[in-house]
Design a protein around this motif. Structure first.
Motif, PDB file in Angstrom:
ATOM      1  N   HIS A  93       4.139  -2.377  -8.446  1.00  0.00           N
ATOM      2  CA  HIS A  93       4.782  -2.040  -7.173  1.00  0.00           C
ATOM      3  C   HIS A  93       5.780  -3.134  -6.785  1.00  0.00           C
ATOM      4  CE1 HIS A  93       5.336  -0.683  -3.045  1.00  0.00           C
ATOM      5  NE2 HIS A  93       4.949  -1.872  -2.598  1.00  0.00           N
ATOM      6  N   SER A 144       0.771  11.954  -7.273  1.00  0.00           N
ATOM      7  CA  SER A 144       0.584  10.752  -8.092  1.00  0.00           C
ATOM      8  C   SER A 144      -0.894  10.544  -8.379  1.00  0.00           C
ATOM      9  CB  SER A 144       1.167   9.506  -7.421  1.00  0.00           C
ATOM     10  OG  SER A 144       0.334   9.070  -6.377  1.00  0.00           O
ATOM     11  N   GLY A 153      -3.214   7.144  -9.930  1.00  0.00           N
ATOM     12  CA  GLY A 153      -3.215   5.795 -10.488  1.00  0.00           C
ATOM     13  C   GLY A 153      -4.612   5.236 -10.560  1.00  0.00           C
ATOM     14  N   THR A 186       0.297  -1.504  -2.038  1.00  0.00           N
ATOM     15  CA  THR A 186       0.482  -0.229  -2.733  1.00  0.00           C
ATOM     16  C   THR A 186       0.006  -0.317  -4.174  1.00  0.00           C
ATOM     17  OG1 THR A 186       2.433   0.122  -1.405  1.00  0.00           O
ATOM     18  CG2 THR A 186       2.201   1.513  -3.340  1.00  0.00           C
ATOM     19  N   SER A 197       0.283   0.817  -7.663  1.00  0.00           N
ATOM     20  CA  SER A 197       1.136   1.493  -8.646  1.00  0.00           C
ATOM     21  C   SER A 197       0.790   0.970 -10.024  1.00  0.00           C
ATOM     22  CB  SER A 197       2.620   1.204  -8.374  1.00  0.00           C
ATOM     23  OG  SER A 197       3.024   1.776  -7.151  1.00  0.00           O
ATOM     24  N   SER A 230       2.159   7.219 -11.693  1.00  0.00           N
ATOM     25  CA  SER A 230       1.111   6.415 -11.049  1.00  0.00           C
ATOM     26  C   SER A 230       1.685   5.552  -9.933  1.00  0.00           C
ATOM     27  CB  SER A 230       0.413   5.533 -12.083  1.00  0.00           C
ATOM     28  OG  SER A 230       1.294   4.526 -12.548  1.00  0.00           O
ATOM     29  N   ARG A 231       2.893   5.871  -9.487  1.00  0.00           N
ATOM     30  CA  ARG A 231       3.513   5.053  -8.445  1.00  0.00           C
ATOM     31  C   ARG A 231       3.007   5.504  -7.076  1.00  0.00           C
ATOM     32  NH1 ARG A 231       9.317   5.261 -11.608  1.00  0.00           N
ATOM     33  NH2 ARG A 231       8.690   3.755 -13.203  1.00  0.00           N
ATOM     34  N   GLU A 268       9.081   4.409  -4.670  1.00  0.00           N
ATOM     35  CA  GLU A 268       9.068   4.220  -6.122  1.00  0.00           C
ATOM     36  C   GLU A 268       9.186   5.542  -6.874  1.00  0.00           C
ATOM     37  OE1 GLU A 268       5.992   1.257  -7.627  1.00  0.00           O
ATOM     38  OE2 GLU A 268       5.418   1.550  -5.543  1.00  0.00           O
TER      39      GLU A 268
END
Ligand code: CA
Length: 432
Positions: free
Chosen positions: A140, A331, A333, A366, A368, A374-375, A380
């Protein structure tokens, strides 16, 4: 064979099986009851003060009973202040009470201490005195840095210092609270002067929050090997962010009005004990990265300071709601992508003698990863709006629009353990 519960809905529940028992604050909906502490079990909430009053904890340890007495309270702070040993003792006693092998007459009594989650009103679980937001995902930090400072994406201190800033506790809200689009000063690169109005680039940030249990005295430091004794549990945290306000105001003192209009947390606090089966080594540092300085380095933290949690963001627009279409995942992650552990963050926070108090909230920053999907924020995912997301119904999103509902979830699963989850962290954007 894993232990099951006499609360039938707990067995196979994706979030709240017997192995989780996260703590929150509730009362019966449409009642004038005092809000109090309970644990989620399947589709129900166990009223801990009611268990104590009914004599269901008469055989529990003194520590467990001390903890239970602190649950007749409208926040978790009193229980958190009693520290990790009391939390463990209370959790063990509640696990025994809710397990399938408890005598029939016990669960017949305990059944009266259950409140259906559909019939409960939830409250902020913790009165947060101080809130600090870290920046612990190197992916991130690199992605965002590249947009704000293309020539200098990752600042030279990043791999040495767990970077953070002091956030605002007064605007921390419970999941489900509508989020009003904030007004502020906005100035794009092409604008000669700033304008004032509603943010045009409203974003979410997918984070985990860690609550402090036992506090520290002013001047006291915490060895990283002991830091987790000061951590109580984790929640989901959405650090709403107005990017146009942020990019104009953030230098030289960091985030201010771009962040402090609202931060949403999930209602259930998942304890470190529930997360124990999902501990993992910290992500390996890249070749050439410095080792953490000695005060931030301990072999136990390196070996198991991470949490193997899958974290996801789902989006449902107003048009999707009107058409009765489900939310779409935008997303996914892993919290193992964090560069710093919560233990390192807490130790660093206290290294100058800054005191931490029960109920203080530490945000991870955040989350990421390296993979594009996966952001953990739209900044992003859409490269500051330049590459909008395409939704199944044909809509696109660079940033959030009014009526958008953002839902965050986190869960842990692996072979040999019972899956647990955090529940949901939800916010719907209202016009400013
Ligand atoms: Ca943040």
């Amino acid at each position: 064979m894993h232990q099951t519960s006499w609360v039938a809905s707990a067995n196979g529940h994706p979030d709240f099986p017997l192995q989780n028992l996260p703590f929150g604050v509730f009362r019966r909906a449409s009642s004038d009851e005092a809000p109090r502490v309970g644990v989620a079990i399947g589709d129900e909430i166990l009223d801990i003060a009611a268990c104590l009053a009914a004599g269901l904890l008469d055989d529990a340890s003194d520590e467990a009973r001390r903890g239970a007495r602190a649950c007749a309270s409208p926040s978790l702070n009193a229980l958190m202040a009693l520290g990790a040993p009391v939390r463990r003792a209370l959790r063990d006693a509640l696990t025994r009470l809710l397990a399938s092998d408890v005598p029939v007459h016990t669960h017949q009594t305990a059944r009266h201490a259950l409140v259906a989650q559909t019939n409960a009103e939830l409250f902020l679980p913790v009165q947060v005195g101080d809130y600090t937001d870290f920046y612990a995902s190197v992916h991130h930090a690199t992605n965002v840095g590249a947009m704000f400072r293309p020539d200098n994406p990752l600042l030279p201190n990043y791999k040495w210092v767990p970077i953070g800033y002091h956030g605002r506790a007064s605007s921390i809200v419970l999941s489900g609270t509508p989020i009003t689009r904030p007004n502020g000063q906005r100035k794009g690169p092409a604008d000669e002067v700033p304008s004032v109005g509603p943010s045009r680039s409203l974003d979410y940030e997918l984070e985990l929050g860690a609550f402090v249990g036992t506090g520290t005295a002013l001047g006291e430091t915490v060895p990283v090997a002991e830091a987790e004794e000061h951590l109580w549990g984790l929640c989901l945290l959405n650090d709403w962010s107005a990017r146009d306000i942020q990019s104009w105001e953030y230098q030289p003192l960091g985030p201010f009005l771009a962040k402090n209009f609202a931060s949403t947390i999930s209602p259930w606090v998942v304890t470190l004990e529930a997360l124990a089966p999902f501990r993992a080594p910290l992500a390996p540092r890249a070749d050439g990265d410095p080792m953490p300085l000695p005060y931030l380095h301990h072999t136990d933290d390196q070996a198991r300071g991470g949490f193997a949690l899958t974290v996801e963001v789902w989006l449902r627009t107003a048009r999707m709601r009107e058409a009765n279409e489900p939310a779409v995942r935008i997303s996914r992650g892993s919290s193992l992508d964090l560069y710093w552990s919560f233990a390192q963050m807490l130790t660093h926070h206290a290294m100058n003698g800054c005191n931490l108090r029960p109920g203080d909230l530490l945000g991870s920053g955040t989350i990421s990863g390296a993979a594009p999907d996966s952001r953990g924020c739209l900044l992003e995912l859409t490269r500051r709006g330049a590459e909008p997301l395409s939704l199944p119904n044909g809509e696109t999103r660079g940033f959030l629009e009014d009526g958008d509902e953002v839902t965050m979830v986190a869960f842990a699963e692996r072979d040999g353990a019972v899956r647990i989850g955090f529940g949901r962290c939800v916010g719907l954007i209202a016009a400013g």
